[in-house]
Design a protein around this motif. Structure first.
Motif, PDB file in Angstrom:
ATOM      1  N   GLN A 131       0.827  -1.200   0.000  1.00  0.00           N
ATOM      2  CA  GLN A 131       0.000   0.000   0.000  1.00  0.00           C
ATOM      3  C   GLN A 131       0.862   1.250   0.000  1.00  0.00           C
ATOM      4  O   GLN A 131       1.841   1.355   0.727  1.00  0.00           O
ATOM      5  CB  GLN A 131      -0.937   0.006   1.206  1.00  0.00           C
ATOM      6  N   ILE A 132       0.478   2.217  -0.845  1.00  0.00           N
ATOM      7  CA  ILE A 132       1.162   3.505  -0.932  1.00  0.00           C
ATOM      8  C   ILE A 132       0.164   4.572  -0.529  1.00  0.00           C
ATOM      9  O   ILE A 132      -0.764   4.893  -1.281  1.00  0.00           O
ATOM     10  CB  ILE A 132       1.688   3.771  -2.350  1.00  0.00           C
ATOM     11  N   GLY A 133       0.331   5.143   0.668  1.00  0.00           N
ATOM     12  CA  GLY A 133      -0.660   6.082   1.171  1.00  0.00           C
ATOM     13  C   GLY A 133      -1.991   5.364   1.319  1.00  0.00           C
ATOM     14  O   GLY A 133      -2.084   4.342   1.991  1.00  0.00           O
ATOM     15  N   ARG A 134      -3.031   5.865   0.638  1.00  0.00           N
ATOM     16  CA  ARG A 134      -4.343   5.204   0.657  1.00  0.00           C
ATOM     17  C   ARG A 134      -4.525   4.268  -0.530  1.00  0.00           C
ATOM     18  O   ARG A 134      -5.529   3.578  -0.619  1.00  0.00           O
ATOM     19  CB  ARG A 134      -5.461   6.248   0.650  1.00  0.00           C
ATOM     20  N   PHE A 135      -3.567   4.238  -1.436  1.00  0.00           N
ATOM     21  CA  PHE A 135      -3.711   3.467  -2.662  1.00  0.00           C
ATOM     22  C   PHE A 135      -3.254   2.023  -2.457  1.00  0.00           C
ATOM     23  O   PHE A 135      -2.150   1.777  -1.958  1.00  0.00           O
ATOM     24  CB  PHE A 135      -2.903   4.089  -3.793  1.00  0.00           C
ATOM     25  N   LYS A 136      -4.089   1.083  -2.881  1.00  0.00           N
ATOM     26  CA  LYS A 136      -3.713  -0.324  -2.946  1.00  0.00           C
ATOM     27  C   LYS A 136      -3.852  -0.745  -4.400  1.00  0.00           C
ATOM     28  O   LYS A 136      -4.955  -0.760  -4.953  1.00  0.00           O
ATOM     29  CB  LYS A 136      -4.622  -1.167  -2.052  1.00  0.00           C
ATOM     30  N   PRO A 172      -9.590   3.836  -0.327  1.00  0.00           N
ATOM     31  CA  PRO A 172     -10.580   4.119   0.713  1.00  0.00           C
ATOM     32  C   PRO A 172     -10.839   5.616   0.827  1.00  0.00           C
ATOM     33  O   PRO A 172      -9.927   6.431   0.689  1.00  0.00           O
ATOM     34  CB  PRO A 172      -9.930   3.550   1.978  1.00  0.00           C
ATOM     35  N   LEU A 173     -12.109   5.965   1.074  1.00  0.00           N
ATOM     36  CA  LEU A 173     -12.495   7.376   1.111  1.00  0.00           C
ATOM     37  C   LEU A 173     -12.697   7.906   2.520  1.00  0.00           C
ATOM     38  O   LEU A 173     -12.390   9.072   2.790  1.00  0.00           O
ATOM     39  CB  LEU A 173     -13.778   7.578   0.292  1.00  0.00           C
ATOM     40  N   ASN A 174     -13.222   7.089   3.408  1.00  0.00           N
ATOM     41  CA  ASN A 174     -13.523   7.566   4.764  1.00  0.00           C
ATOM     42  C   ASN A 174     -12.635   6.938   5.834  1.00  0.00           C
ATOM     43  O   ASN A 174     -12.800   7.202   7.015  1.00  0.00           O
ATOM     44  CB  ASN A 174     -14.998   7.316   5.103  1.00  0.00           C
ATOM     45  N   THR A 175     -11.705   6.089   5.407  1.00  0.00           N
ATOM     46  CA  THR A 175     -10.731   5.491   6.314  1.00  0.00           C
ATOM     47  C   THR A 175      -9.375   5.460   5.613  1.00  0.00           C
ATOM     48  O   THR A 175      -9.292   5.674   4.396  1.00  0.00           O
ATOM     49  CB  THR A 175     -11.130   4.057   6.717  1.00  0.00           C
ATOM     50  N   THR A 182     -16.061   0.815   5.362  1.00  0.00           N
ATOM     51  CA  THR A 182     -15.285   1.672   4.470  1.00  0.00           C
ATOM     52  C   THR A 182     -16.000   1.875   3.135  1.00  0.00           C
ATOM     53  O   THR A 182     -16.457   0.924   2.510  1.00  0.00           O
ATOM     54  CB  THR A 182     -13.895   1.060   4.188  1.00  0.00           C
ATOM     55  N   PHE A 183     -16.090   3.126   2.709  1.00  0.00           N
ATOM     56  CA  PHE A 183     -16.473   3.449   1.340  1.00  0.00           C
ATOM     57  C   PHE A 183     -15.178   3.593   0.542  1.00  0.00           C
ATOM     58  O   PHE A 183     -14.212   4.189   1.019  1.00  0.00           O
ATOM     59  CB  PHE A 183     -17.255   4.768   1.273  1.00  0.00           C
ATOM     60  N   PHE A 184     -15.162   3.073  -0.691  1.00  0.00           N
ATOM     61  CA  PHE A 184     -13.935   3.167  -1.472  1.00  0.00           C
ATOM     62  C   PHE A 184     -14.255   3.410  -2.947  1.00  0.00           C
ATOM     63  O   PHE A 184     -15.350   3.105  -3.435  1.00  0.00           O
ATOM     64  CB  PHE A 184     -13.073   1.908  -1.313  1.00  0.00           C
ATOM     65  N   TYR A 215     -18.673  -0.467  -0.951  1.00  0.00           N
ATOM     66  CA  TYR A 215     -18.874  -0.323   0.482  1.00  0.00           C
ATOM     67  C   TYR A 215     -18.638  -1.667   1.150  1.00  0.00           C
ATOM     68  O   TYR A 215     -19.241  -2.673   0.764  1.00  0.00           O
ATOM     69  CB  TYR A 215     -20.288   0.168   0.788  1.00  0.00           C
ATOM     70  N   VAL A 216     -17.740  -1.686   2.140  1.00  0.00           N
ATOM     71  CA  VAL A 216     -17.454  -2.902   2.879  1.00  0.00           C
ATOM     72  C   VAL A 216     -18.438  -2.979   4.045  1.00  0.00           C
ATOM     73  O   VAL A 216     -18.298  -2.258   5.038  1.00  0.00           O
ATOM     74  CB  VAL A 216     -16.005  -2.919   3.402  1.00  0.00           C
ATOM     75  N   LEU A 217     -19.435  -3.845   3.917  1.00  0.00           N
ATOM     76  CA  LEU A 217     -20.468  -3.944   4.945  1.00  0.00           C
ATOM     77  C   LEU A 217     -19.915  -4.539   6.236  1.00  0.00           C
ATOM     78  O   LEU A 217     -20.142  -4.025   7.333  1.00  0.00           O
ATOM     79  CB  LEU A 217     -21.640  -4.782   4.433  1.00  0.00           C
ATOM     80  N   ASN A 218     -19.180  -5.644   6.082  1.00  0.00           N
ATOM     81  CA  ASN A 218     -18.588  -6.299   7.250  1.00  0.00           C
ATOM     82  C   ASN A 218     -17.426  -7.167   6.783  1.00  0.00           C
ATOM     83  O   ASN A 218     -16.989  -7.047   5.632  1.00  0.00           O
ATOM     84  CB  ASN A 218     -19.633  -7.115   8.022  1.00  0.00           C
ATOM     85  N   GLN A 219     -16.944  -8.064   7.627  1.00  0.00           N
ATOM     86  CA  GLN A 219     -15.797  -8.904   7.287  1.00  0.00           C
ATOM     87  C   GLN A 219     -16.041  -9.795   6.075  1.00  0.00           C
ATOM     88  O   GLN A 219     -15.095 -10.254   5.443  1.00  0.00           O
ATOM     89  CB  GLN A 219     -15.441  -9.799   8.479  1.00  0.00           C
ATOM     90  N   ASN A 220     -17.309 -10.032   5.737  1.00  0.00           N
ATOM     91  CA  ASN A 220     -17.626 -11.024   4.718  1.00  0.00           C
ATOM     92  C   ASN A 220     -18.300 -10.482   3.468  1.00  0.00           C
ATOM     93  O   ASN A 220     -18.312 -11.175   2.448  1.00  0.00           O
ATOM     94  CB  ASN A 220     -18.533 -12.113   5.320  1.00  0.00           C
ATOM     95  N   ILE A 221     -18.883  -9.302   3.517  1.00  0.00           N
ATOM     96  CA  ILE A 221     -19.704  -8.829   2.403  1.00  0.00           C
ATOM     97  C   ILE A 221     -19.284  -7.427   1.979  1.00  0.00           C
ATOM     98  O   ILE A 221     -19.155  -6.520   2.808  1.00  0.00           O
ATOM     99  CB  ILE A 221     -21.197  -8.835   2.763  1.00  0.00           C
ATOM    100  N   THR A 222     -19.077  -7.263   0.669  1.00  0.00           N
ATOM    101  CA  THR A 222     -18.759  -5.966   0.074  1.00  0.00           C
ATOM    102  C   THR A 222     -19.662  -5.750  -1.135  1.00  0.00           C
ATOM    103  O   THR A 222     -19.888  -6.663  -1.934  1.00  0.00           O
ATOM    104  CB  THR A 222     -17.285  -5.911  -0.372  1.00  0.00           C
ATOM    105  N   PHE A 223     -20.181  -4.529  -1.285  1.00  0.00           N
ATOM    106  CA  PHE A 223     -21.012  -4.163  -2.430  1.00  0.00           C
ATOM    107  C   PHE A 223     -20.232  -3.221  -3.336  1.00  0.00           C
ATOM    108  O   PHE A 223     -19.422  -2.417  -2.872  1.00  0.00           O
ATOM    109  CB  PHE A 223     -22.303  -3.486  -1.964  1.00  0.00           C
TER     110      PHE A 223
END
Length: 270
Positions: A131-136, A172-175, A182-184, A215-223
């Motif tokens: 990771q470089i800054g916020r960029f992955k 990531p936008l808010n983290t 996290t919103f990304f 949006y990462v909802l939780n450890q298992n689900i991302t939309f």
């Protein structure tokens, strides 16, 4: 210069060489399709080294009389499966079968079969950069060996190989890092080349840009939802087709190991 950079430069050279073919002919690009693609991605890690990977897509496209309708005809049902191999923190691979159902381009026309079946064997290599800054940033190399036929009645199967390279990122936008809630934003660009006896002046099958928000909802689900623009070379070599696709995805990541070892499984190579 890194090995991945050399590979990228080589692919770009072939890409621009393909664009330059038939230089004596004027380049023509036609917007031929809009559509909606819905995808479910499943990733299950069984051990530190092995896991299961699956993709399931339902795709529809515009009606025959309105190219901007986005909906009106079934396009494809797409199922990809694979054994996921985790070599280390920054490198993983997948290998397995694919089955694609291609639906008729003209419903009700007896000259076309309602559906044809397209089997494939595929393998993929994913390089994850630190990771470089916020960029992955990720480099994805995917290879597909396909037995495909048109929907024309009695059309024959043709074997082709497809070579894909995609550069994409998660921002990531808010983290500061990707984690639950996290919103990304994720931009990507992918080049598709193909070869085979049926491929002549059109070695560039597709070039795609796919950008969207997740949006990462939780450890298992991302939309994830995004827009994809494609540019593909027709058989003439100097004619191109383009499309605009809206994509809606859900990523499901499961880990059968200890809960403290799990992380949000969004790096699925969408």
């Amino acid at each position: 210069m890194t090995k991945s950079t050399l590979i990228l430069l080589s692919l770009l050279f072939v890409f621009f060489q393909a664009l330059g073919q038939k230089a004596d002919q004027p380049s023509v690009t036609t917007m031929e399709e809009t559509g909606l693609w819905f995808g479910a991605y499943l990733k299950i890690q069984f051990s530190p080294k092995l896991g299961y990977y699956g993709e399931h897509h339902w795709r529809v496209r515009n009606s025959l009389d309105d190219v901007w309708s986005f909906y009106g005809r079934k396009r494809q049902m797409y199922n990809r499966f694979g054994l996921n191999i985790f070599f280390n923190e920054y490198f993983e691979g997948v290998i397995g079968p694919t089955l694609v159902l291609n639906f008729t381009p003209e419903p009700g026309n007896p000259e076309y079969e309602k559906v044809t079946y397209e089997p494939r064997i595929w393998h993929q290599w994913l390089l994850k950069m630190p990771q470089i800054g916020r960029f992955k940033i990720y480099h994805q190399f995917r290879f597909e060996h396909r037995w495909k036929r048109k929907n024309d009645v009695n059309a024959e199967y043709k074997y082709t190989n497809r070579y894909r390279y995609k550069l994409f990122a998660y921002i990531p936008l808010n983290t500061k890092k990707i984690k639950p809630k996290t919103f990304f934003f994720s931009p990507s660009a992918e080049l598709f080349m193909h070869s085979g006896k049926s491929i002549g002046a059109n070695p560039m099958e597709d070039f795609r840009t796919y950008n969207g928000f997740g949006y990462v909802l939780n450890q298992n689900i991302t939309f994830f939802v995004g827009h994809m623009y494609t540019l593909g070379q027709k058989t003439s070599g100097y004619e191109y087709r383009s499309s605009n696709i809206l994509r809606f995805n859900v990523f499901i990541g499961l880990d059968t190991q200890k809960a403290e070892n799990t992380i949000p499984k969004i790096n699925l190579g969408y």
